[in-house]
Design a protein around this motif. Structure first.
Motif, PDB file in Angstrom:
ATOM      1  N   ALA A 279       0.822  -1.208   0.000  1.00 27.23           N
ATOM      2  CA  ALA A 279       0.000   0.000   0.000  1.00 27.23           C
ATOM      3  C   ALA A 279       0.856   1.258   0.000  1.00 27.23           C
ATOM      4  N   THR A 280       1.955   1.243   0.756  1.00 26.91           N
ATOM      5  CA  THR A 280       2.839   2.405   0.838  1.00 26.91           C
ATOM      6  C   THR A 280       3.471   2.704  -0.513  1.00 26.91           C
ATOM      7  N   ILE A 281       3.994   1.684  -1.159  1.00 25.39           N
ATOM      8  CA  ILE A 281       4.632   1.870  -2.467  1.00 25.39           C
ATOM      9  C   ILE A 281       3.625   2.403  -3.480  1.00 25.39           C
ATOM     10  N   ALA A 282       2.431   1.831  -3.514  1.00 28.72           N
ATOM     11  CA  ALA A 282       1.411   2.299  -4.458  1.00 28.72           C
ATOM     12  C   ALA A 282       1.038   3.755  -4.187  1.00 28.72           C
ATOM     13  N   ALA A 283       0.866   4.093  -2.915  1.00 30.61           N
ATOM     14  CA  ALA A 283       0.503   5.464  -2.559  1.00 30.61           C
ATOM     15  C   ALA A 283       1.579   6.449  -2.990  1.00 30.61           C
ATOM     16  N   TYR A 284       2.820   6.130  -2.688  1.00 28.02           N
ATOM     17  CA  TYR A 284       3.908   7.073  -2.926  1.00 28.02           C
ATOM     18  C   TYR A 284       4.393   7.087  -4.370  1.00 28.02           C
ATOM     19  N   ARG A 285       4.174   6.012  -5.095  1.00 24.29           N
ATOM     20  CA  ARG A 285       4.584   5.998  -6.507  1.00 24.29           C
ATOM     21  C   ARG A 285       3.489   6.545  -7.430  1.00 24.29           C
ATOM     22  N   GLU A 286       2.217   6.400  -7.026  1.00 23.41           N
ATOM     23  CA  GLU A 286       1.127   6.741  -7.948  1.00 23.41           C
ATOM     24  C   GLU A 286       0.143   7.765  -7.397  1.00 23.41           C
ATOM     25  N   GLY A 287       0.390   8.286  -6.199  1.00 21.08           N
ATOM     26  CA  GLY A 287      -0.666   8.992  -5.495  1.00 21.08           C
ATOM     27  C   GLY A 287      -0.699  10.497  -5.561  1.00 21.08           C
ATOM     28  N   GLU A 288       0.256  11.145  -6.238  1.00 23.27           N
ATOM     29  CA  GLU A 288       0.309  12.604  -6.137  1.00 23.27           C
ATOM     30  C   GLU A 288      -0.925  13.285  -6.723  1.00 23.27           C
ATOM     31  N   GLU A 289      -1.417  12.833  -7.854  1.00 16.33           N
ATOM     32  CA  GLU A 289      -2.597  13.467  -8.450  1.00 16.33           C
ATOM     33  C   GLU A 289      -3.831  13.276  -7.568  1.00 16.33           C
ATOM     34  N   TRP A 290      -3.997  12.080  -7.023  1.00 19.10           N
ATOM     35  CA  TRP A 290      -5.119  11.840  -6.102  1.00 19.10           C
ATOM     36  C   TRP A 290      -5.000  12.741  -4.881  1.00 19.10           C
ATOM     37  N   ARG A 291      -3.791  12.849  -4.332  1.00 17.29           N
ATOM     38  CA  ARG A 291      -3.571  13.702  -3.160  1.00 17.29           C
ATOM     39  C   ARG A 291      -3.979  15.143  -3.454  1.00 17.29           C
ATOM     40  N   ARG A 292      -3.593  15.652  -4.601  1.00 17.08           N
ATOM     41  CA  ARG A 292      -3.910  17.029  -4.964  1.00 17.08           C
ATOM     42  C   ARG A 292      -5.422  17.233  -5.098  1.00 17.08           C
ATOM     43  N   GLN A 293      -6.073  16.302  -5.772  1.00 13.90           N
ATOM     44  CA  GLN A 293      -7.522  16.431  -5.933  1.00 13.90           C
ATOM     45  C   GLN A 293      -8.241  16.307  -4.595  1.00 13.90           C
ATOM     46  N   MET A 294      -7.781  15.405  -3.752  1.00 10.88           N
ATOM     47  CA  MET A 294      -8.398  15.252  -2.435  1.00 10.88           C
ATOM     48  C   MET A 294      -8.260  16.522  -1.617  1.00 10.88           C
ATOM     49  N   LEU A 295      -7.081  17.136  -1.610  1.00 12.30           N
ATOM     50  CA  LEU A 295      -6.870  18.353  -0.842  1.00 12.30           C
ATOM     51  C   LEU A 295      -7.707  19.513  -1.381  1.00 12.30           C
ATOM     52  N   ASP A 296      -7.851  19.595  -2.701  1.00  8.27           N
ATOM     53  CA  ASP A 296      -8.732  20.617  -3.273  1.00  8.27           C
ATOM     54  C   ASP A 296     -10.161  20.433  -2.779  1.00  8.27           C
ATOM     55  N   TYR A 297     -10.608  19.189  -2.742  1.00  8.78           N
ATOM     56  CA  TYR A 297     -11.979  18.909  -2.301  1.00  8.78           C
ATOM     57  C   TYR A 297     -12.136  19.218  -0.814  1.00  8.78           C
ATOM     58  N   VAL A 298     -11.170  18.797  -0.008  1.00  7.09           N
ATOM     59  CA  VAL A 298     -11.230  19.064   1.431  1.00  7.09           C
ATOM     60  C   VAL A 298     -11.230  20.568   1.685  1.00  7.09           C
ATOM     61  N   GLU A 299     -10.412  21.297   0.957  1.00  2.00           N
ATOM     62  CA  GLU A 299     -10.411  22.758   1.135  1.00  2.00           C
ATOM     63  C   GLU A 299     -11.772  23.350   0.783  1.00  2.00           C
ATOM     64  N   GLY A 300     -12.416  22.813  -0.250  1.00  2.00           N
ATOM     65  CA  GLY A 300     -13.769  23.257  -0.572  1.00  2.00           C
ATOM     66  C   GLY A 300     -14.739  22.981   0.562  1.00  2.00           C
ATOM     67  N   ASN A 301     -14.575  21.832   1.216  1.00  4.13           N
ATOM     68  CA  ASN A 301     -15.403  21.510   2.391  1.00  4.13           C
ATOM     69  C   ASN A 301     -15.164  22.507   3.519  1.00  4.13           C
ATOM     70  N   ILE A 302     -13.908  22.822   3.763  1.00  2.92           N
ATOM     71  CA  ILE A 302     -13.570  23.771   4.826  1.00  2.92           C
ATOM     72  C   ILE A 302     -14.162  25.142   4.511  1.00  2.92           C
ATOM     73  N   ASP A 303     -14.062  25.557   3.251  1.00  8.53           N
ATOM     74  CA  ASP A 303     -14.667  26.835   2.838  1.00  8.53           C
ATOM     75  C   ASP A 303     -16.164  26.831   3.122  1.00  8.53           C
TER      76      ASP A 303
END
Length: 396
Positions: A279-303
């Motif tokens: 799971a760690t390897i998959a997250a760190y090798r393939e996860g940057e785009e998902w991380r960015r989209q998730m943070l954008d969505y979370v920030e929208g929730n906070i707003d």
């Protein structure tokens, strides 16, 4: 790929702590669960796919650490934080809270003390106390700054460990380099071990990043920091895999590393379970785009939460806007309620399960911690429920 964070996924009956422990923890199970710090978003498909591929092999026997485990962590940290970590600095640990408990028993004598900075993540108090060590409070200031003026007063000769929440939980503060440098120098000069919990370090929000706010791993602050610290991190919060134990420790100082890693090895606590490295390897090798989209969505929730509180609660509930993470520290002191009545309002009137601010120690009274890592429609319904409860109880 566009990821869907609006999807509502039923978690009841799956063994999820967030939903299936409501009756035990809150006394009722008809609540909207916005408490424990995992998100209600589907685990990213690239992690699920990596686990599924391994599940296709029918034997789940003893396993070795995959060759790409440490390189994946090193490359991720370099890309995300601009730091360099050596492979020998890294060890798997069976969870960050467990790693803290292990460090307490490895390094501290029975009569030595642990310093924590409340209001702060409650296991920082619980774990030392249950291991028979005294906890010393070093409270943040009223405006959530580190109270350096009281540092000399707080740390008596028996204070041998500081547990640091970096970024801070529950307030979401990303500590600045200059503050961490002062802590590092003070602790290194006195032989105080710093345990830096950096589980939210991958979740600095876009608005904060645009303002020049960056997470600084404690081991990268200074030479002082490197010679007095153990840093804990994991992909578990960022990629919603808390149920897969995927934590690791980073220890640059050889003397500290030898002592701690030997303690782990002696008890076979440095050996990952089968699925953790995958799971760690998959997250760190393939996860940057998902991380960015998730943070954008979370920030929208906070707003959305911030705007709703501003428009509907007449200043009586205020949002302390986090710089990192999906957790929101709600200042409810304007309601003028006792802590017991405040918790009762959320639980029994609004039918919401949030974390009681008092559990985070001194300074937490009058606050509640809200988990914004949920579909926006769920959050909106929760806020409407809270608004109705306040109106019915003549609080707004």
């Amino acid at each position: 790929m566009k990821y869907d964070f609006d999807q509502i996924i039923e978690r009841k009956g799956t063994g999820a702590l967030k939903t299936d422990a409501l009756l035990e923890r809150f006394g009722r199970d008809d609540l909207t669960a916005l408490w424990v710090a995992d998100m209600d978003f589907a685990t990213p498909p690239f992690i699920v796919d990596a686990l599924r591929r391994r599940l296709e092999h029918p034997i789940f026997g003893y396993t070795v650490e995959p060759a790409d485990y440490r390189p994946a962590i090193i490359d991720w940290l370099r890309s995300l934080h601009g730091v360099e970590v050596r492979p020998e600095w890294i060890s798997f640990i069976p969870g960050i809270v467990k790693g803290i408990g292990l460090a307490i028993n490895c390094f501290l004598k029975q009569d030595e003390k642990v310093v924590v900075m409340p209001p702060v993540y409650h296991p920082f108090r619980i774990v030392p106390e249950m291991n028979g060590r005294e906890v010393v409070w070093w409270p943040l200031t009223e405006d959530y700054r580190i109270d350096f003026d009281r540092m000399e007063e707080i740390f008596d000769p028996k204070c041998r460990m500081l547990i640091l929440s970096n970024p801070h939980n529950p307030a979401g503060i990303v500590w600045r380099r200059e503050d961490l440098e002062r802590i590092a120098k003070f602790c290194a000069d006195r032989g105080i071990l710093v345990l830096s919990d950096e589980i939210h370090s991958e979740m600095v929000l876009p608005w904060a990043e645009k303002g020049g706010i960056r997470h600084v791993p404690f081991y990268d602050v200074s030479e002082d920091a490197r010679r007095c610290s153990i840093t804990f991190a994991a992909p578990s919060k960022t990629f919603n895999i808390a149920g897969i134990v995927s934590s690791y420790a980073i220890v640059p100082d050889k003397a500290i590393r030898d002592r701690y890693f030997t303690f782990l090895k002696a008890n076979e606590l440095d050996e990952p379970t089968l699925f953790a490295p995958i799971a760690t390897i998959a997250a760190y090798r393939e996860g940057e785009e998902w991380r960015r989209q998730m943070l954008d969505y979370v920030e929208g929730n906070i707003d959305m939460v911030e705007e709703f509180c501003r428009e509907h609660f007449d200043g009586k509930i205020r949002v302390m806007r986090p710089e990192a993470s999906f957790l929101i520290w709600l200042d409810c002191r304007g309601l003028g309620l006792s802590q017991e009545d405040l918790v009762g309002l959320f639980r029994d009137k609004a039918l919401l399960a949030l974390n009681d601010g008092a559990m985070f120690g001194p300074g937490g009274e009058g606050f509640m911690r809200l988990n914004a890592g949920a579909p926006r429609s769920v959050l909106r319904e929760a806020l409407l429920s809270l608004s109705c409860a306040l109106k019915l109880n003549d609080k707004i």
